[in-house]
Write a protein that holds these residues in place. Structure first.
Motif, PDB file in Angstrom:
ATOM      1  N   ARG A  89       5.711 -11.124  -2.229  1.00 20.80           N
ATOM      2  CA  ARG A  89       4.752 -12.063  -1.627  1.00 20.80           C
ATOM      3  C   ARG A  89       3.377 -11.411  -1.501  1.00 20.80           C
ATOM      4  N   SER A  90       3.348 -10.136  -1.146  1.00 23.37           N
ATOM      5  CA  SER A  90       2.064  -9.466  -0.971  1.00 23.37           C
ATOM      6  C   SER A  90       1.326  -9.342  -2.299  1.00 23.37           C
ATOM      7  N   VAL A  91       2.060  -9.094  -3.403  1.00 20.07           N
ATOM      8  CA  VAL A  91       1.429  -9.051  -4.722  1.00 20.07           C
ATOM      9  C   VAL A  91       0.743 -10.382  -5.000  1.00 20.07           C
ATOM     10  N   PHE A  92       1.442 -11.470  -4.733  1.00 17.96           N
ATOM     11  CA  PHE A  92       0.897 -12.814  -4.928  1.00 17.96           C
ATOM     12  C   PHE A  92      -0.378 -13.003  -4.115  1.00 17.96           C
ATOM     13  N   MET A  93      -0.333 -12.624  -2.833  1.00 16.37           N
ATOM     14  CA  MET A  93      -1.474 -12.866  -1.951  1.00 16.37           C
ATOM     15  C   MET A  93      -2.676 -11.995  -2.302  1.00 16.37           C
ATOM     16  N   ILE A  94      -2.432 -10.767  -2.763  1.00 22.02           N
ATOM     17  CA  ILE A  94      -3.549  -9.901  -3.147  1.00 22.02           C
ATOM     18  C   ILE A  94      -4.242 -10.458  -4.389  1.00 22.02           C
ATOM     19  N   ILE A  95      -3.458 -11.017  -5.324  1.00 21.18           N
ATOM     20  CA  ILE A  95      -4.075 -11.655  -6.493  1.00 21.18           C
ATOM     21  C   ILE A  95      -4.816 -12.920  -6.075  1.00 21.18           C
ATOM     22  N   GLN A 108      -4.928  -9.842   4.400  1.00 17.60           N
ATOM     23  CA  GLN A 108      -4.161  -9.438   5.581  1.00 17.60           C
ATOM     24  C   GLN A 108      -2.665  -9.566   5.319  1.00 17.60           C
ATOM     25  N   ASP A 109      -2.260 -10.641   4.670  1.00 13.01           N
ATOM     26  CA  ASP A 109      -0.841 -10.819   4.338  1.00 13.01           C
ATOM     27  C   ASP A 109      -0.367  -9.729   3.392  1.00 13.01           C
ATOM     28  N   GLY A 110      -1.187  -9.382   2.425  1.00 14.22           N
ATOM     29  CA  GLY A 110      -0.809  -8.351   1.464  1.00 14.22           C
ATOM     30  C   GLY A 110      -0.648  -6.996   2.113  1.00 14.22           C
ATOM     31  N   TYR A 111      -1.577  -6.615   2.959  1.00 12.17           N
ATOM     32  CA  TYR A 111      -1.522  -5.295   3.593  1.00 12.17           C
ATOM     33  C   TYR A 111      -0.381  -5.220   4.600  1.00 12.17           C
ATOM     34  N   ARG A 112      -0.094  -6.335   5.246  1.00 10.67           N
ATOM     35  CA  ARG A 112       0.993  -6.363   6.222  1.00 10.67           C
ATOM     36  C   ARG A 112       2.326  -6.021   5.566  1.00 10.67           C
ATOM     37  N   ALA A 113       2.504  -6.452   4.341  1.00  5.14           N
ATOM     38  CA  ALA A 113       3.752  -6.178   3.624  1.00  5.14           C
ATOM     39  C   ALA A 113       3.910  -4.694   3.335  1.00  5.14           C
ATOM     40  N   THR A 123       3.698   5.914   0.542  1.00  7.40           N
ATOM     41  CA  THR A 123       2.602   6.620   1.226  1.00  7.40           C
ATOM     42  C   THR A 123       1.243   6.419   0.569  1.00  7.40           C
ATOM     43  N   PRO A 124       1.106   6.523  -0.767  1.00  6.29           N
ATOM     44  CA  PRO A 124      -0.218   6.308  -1.373  1.00  6.29           C
ATOM     45  C   PRO A 124      -0.770   4.914  -1.117  1.00  6.29           C
ATOM     46  N   LEU A 125       0.105   3.930  -1.033  1.00  2.60           N
ATOM     47  CA  LEU A 125      -0.357   2.565  -0.783  1.00  2.60           C
ATOM     48  C   LEU A 125      -0.925   2.442   0.621  1.00  2.60           C
ATOM     49  N   LEU A 126      -0.304   3.133   1.562  1.00  4.87           N
ATOM     50  CA  LEU A 126      -0.798   3.080   2.936  1.00  4.87           C
ATOM     51  C   LEU A 126      -2.153   3.756   3.059  1.00  4.87           C
ATOM     52  N   ARG A 127      -2.386   4.753   2.199  1.00  7.27           N
ATOM     53  CA  ARG A 127      -3.670   5.451   2.247  1.00  7.27           C
ATOM     54  C   ARG A 127      -4.777   4.662   1.550  1.00  7.27           C
ATOM     55  N   ASP A 128      -4.392   3.704   0.721  1.00  6.33           N
ATOM     56  CA  ASP A 128      -5.379   2.936  -0.050  1.00  6.33           C
ATOM     57  C   ASP A 128      -6.040   1.903   0.862  1.00  6.33           C
ATOM     58  N   GLN A 129      -7.207   2.242   1.361  1.00  8.78           N
ATOM     59  CA  GLN A 129      -7.891   1.347   2.309  1.00  8.78           C
ATOM     60  C   GLN A 129      -8.378   0.073   1.664  1.00  8.78           C
ATOM     61  N   SER A 130      -8.341   0.012   0.318  1.00  9.70           N
ATOM     62  CA  SER A 130      -8.777  -1.242  -0.338  1.00  9.70           C
ATOM     63  C   SER A 130      -7.885  -2.400   0.040  1.00  9.70           C
ATOM     64  N   LEU A 131      -6.625  -2.125   0.371  1.00  8.98           N
ATOM     65  CA  LEU A 131      -5.726  -3.197   0.764  1.00  8.98           C
ATOM     66  C   LEU A 131      -6.107  -3.779   2.112  1.00  8.98           C
TER      67      LEU A 131
END
Length: 406
Positions: free
Chosen positions: A280-286, A326-331, A396-404
């Motif tokens: 779902r987060s992939v969908f929302m980020i796109i 917000q939905d994407g990062y929450r996932a 871990t790398p995804l959590l560090r990616d502030q772009s999300l």
């Protein structure tokens, strides 16, 4: 509402021409409707491709552009998802004013007081397969007299047969492929958020695989605890502590098996909109990226057209973009939390294993069977620990990616 003077002419115009309306893969267009599907706003690309003047579209029902080749079941799925509060993606064949047709991949999102649909030109290999599914669905509707809901169920069954868990999973994968195909055609540099979303999709697949391995190991561990109890019965003394250790181990394994992430991973009975958080987060980020691009595209259009109402639509794009991010990062955060919780559970199992080894060490009778059990537990924990470490390294790398979180 004042009746549109062109409405009567539209109703009478039933002509169909088997010719596609051309538009560029770099073009995006949108329309916004109220809750009844009445068009409130749109951009000039939509007006041009549909072949209607602005005054003909404003206040008209969106079904104005519906093509008779579209299965009713697809619209049933689309509206069912929207009523549940989801953003929904679908391939749609539309009819232009002159009877020609055009295909789009539409992403429709609930907004305050209605819905916003952003459309892009489909170009991935999946598109050809979907057209075959639609043709079969339309034939079933006409031949068997299926209701829209019955047709929707049959369409979803076709998609499941093609390897998708349900329509919810299909639309996510479809948007992912169409968006990637469009970016490749335009030689677009992929943004960091989209790169992260692709990584997230891969992490989702990896964690599901690791959790399946974990559950397989738990089944093996059940046999270990059974053997533990059998060996305890052979002891002349000290069987009580061993039995209690076995019970504690069983309870902890039960807690892991009942963890929501594990239950979701292993379930088979997915309903139409059951989709895991990562997908779902992939969908929302796109979706968020599309809103960004649609806003930029519309801004350039409005500057040349001197569109006075552009500001209101830009606010809608911004609001949907923020909600999607917000939905994407929450996932991502939930994925890490789930992995950490399971890690703690397995750590608890490891502590019980240590207690068992200590207990075995102080027993006067040293049974070979008990030592064998300890060896099996050692191997079990090594395998589980390695799997969880791989999951945590991926997250871990995804959590560090502030772009999300931007």
């Amino acid at each position: 509402m004042k009746e549109n003077p062109n409405a009567a002419g539209r109703k009478a115009d039933k002509i169909l021409i088997d010719q596609e309306v051309p538009f560029g893969i770099d073009e995006l267009f949108f329309s916004r409707t109220d809750t009844r599907g009445v068009i409130q706003a749109f951009n000039s690309v939509f007006s041009r491709i549909a072949g209607y003047a602005a005054e003909e579209l404003t206040g008209a029902p969106h079904k104005l552009i519906r093509h008779p080749d579209m299965p009713k079941g697809v619209f049933w799925l689309l509206w069912d998802g929207l009523k549940r509060g989801h953003s929904v993606g679908a391939y749609v064949k539309n009819r232009a004013h002159d009877g020609r047709y055009y295909w789009v991949f539409a992403v429709v999102s609930p907004t305050d007081g209605g819905y916003l649909s952003v459309r892009l030109k489909p170009s991935s290999p999946l598109f050809a397969a979907v057209k075959e599914v639609y043709a079969g669905a339309l034939e079933r509707e006409r031949t068997n007299g299926l209701t829209p809901e019955q047709s929707a169920a049959a369409i979803e069954a076709d998609l499941v047969g093609a390897g998708f868990a349900n329509y919810g999973v299909f639309q996510i994968e479809a948007l992912r492929r169409e968006h990637a195909s469009r970016d490749a055609a335009r030689e677009r540099v992929v943004t960091s958020a989209l790169t992260a979303s692709g990584q997230l999709f891969d992490v989702k697949q990896e964690i599901e695989q690791e959790l399946r391995v974990l559950c397989d190991n738990l089944k093996k561990a059940e046999l270990i605890t059974t053997n533990m109890k059998i060996q305890a019965c052979k002891l002349k003394s000290g069987r009580g502590p061993i039995n209690e250790i076995a019970k504690s181990y069983e309870q902890m394994m039960r807690d892991i098996r009942n963890h929501p992430r594990v239950v979701q991973t292993l379930r088979k009975d997915y309903s139409t909109w059951d989709v895991n958080d990562e997908a779902r987060s992939v969908f929302m980020i796109i979706v968020a990226d599309l809103m960004d691009e649609m806003a930029a595209f519309f801004s350039a259009e409005s500057a040349s057209d001197e569109n006075e109402g552009a500001g209101a639509e830009m606010s809608v794009f911004a609001e949907l973009r923020e909600r999607a991010m917000q939905d994407g990062y929450r996932a991502v955060q939930q994925l890490s939390a789930d992995a950490e919780m399971i890690r703690r559970m397995v750590t608890g199992l490891a502590m019980v294993r240590v207690v068992l080894r200590v207990e075995a060490g102080i027993l006067r009778e040293r049974l070979y069977g008990l030592q064998s059990i300890l060896d099996q537990l050692d191997r079990f924990h090594d395998e589980v620990s390695d799997a969880l470490e791989r999951v945590q390294e991926a997250v871990t790398p995804l959590l560090r990616d502030q772009s999300l979180a931007a």
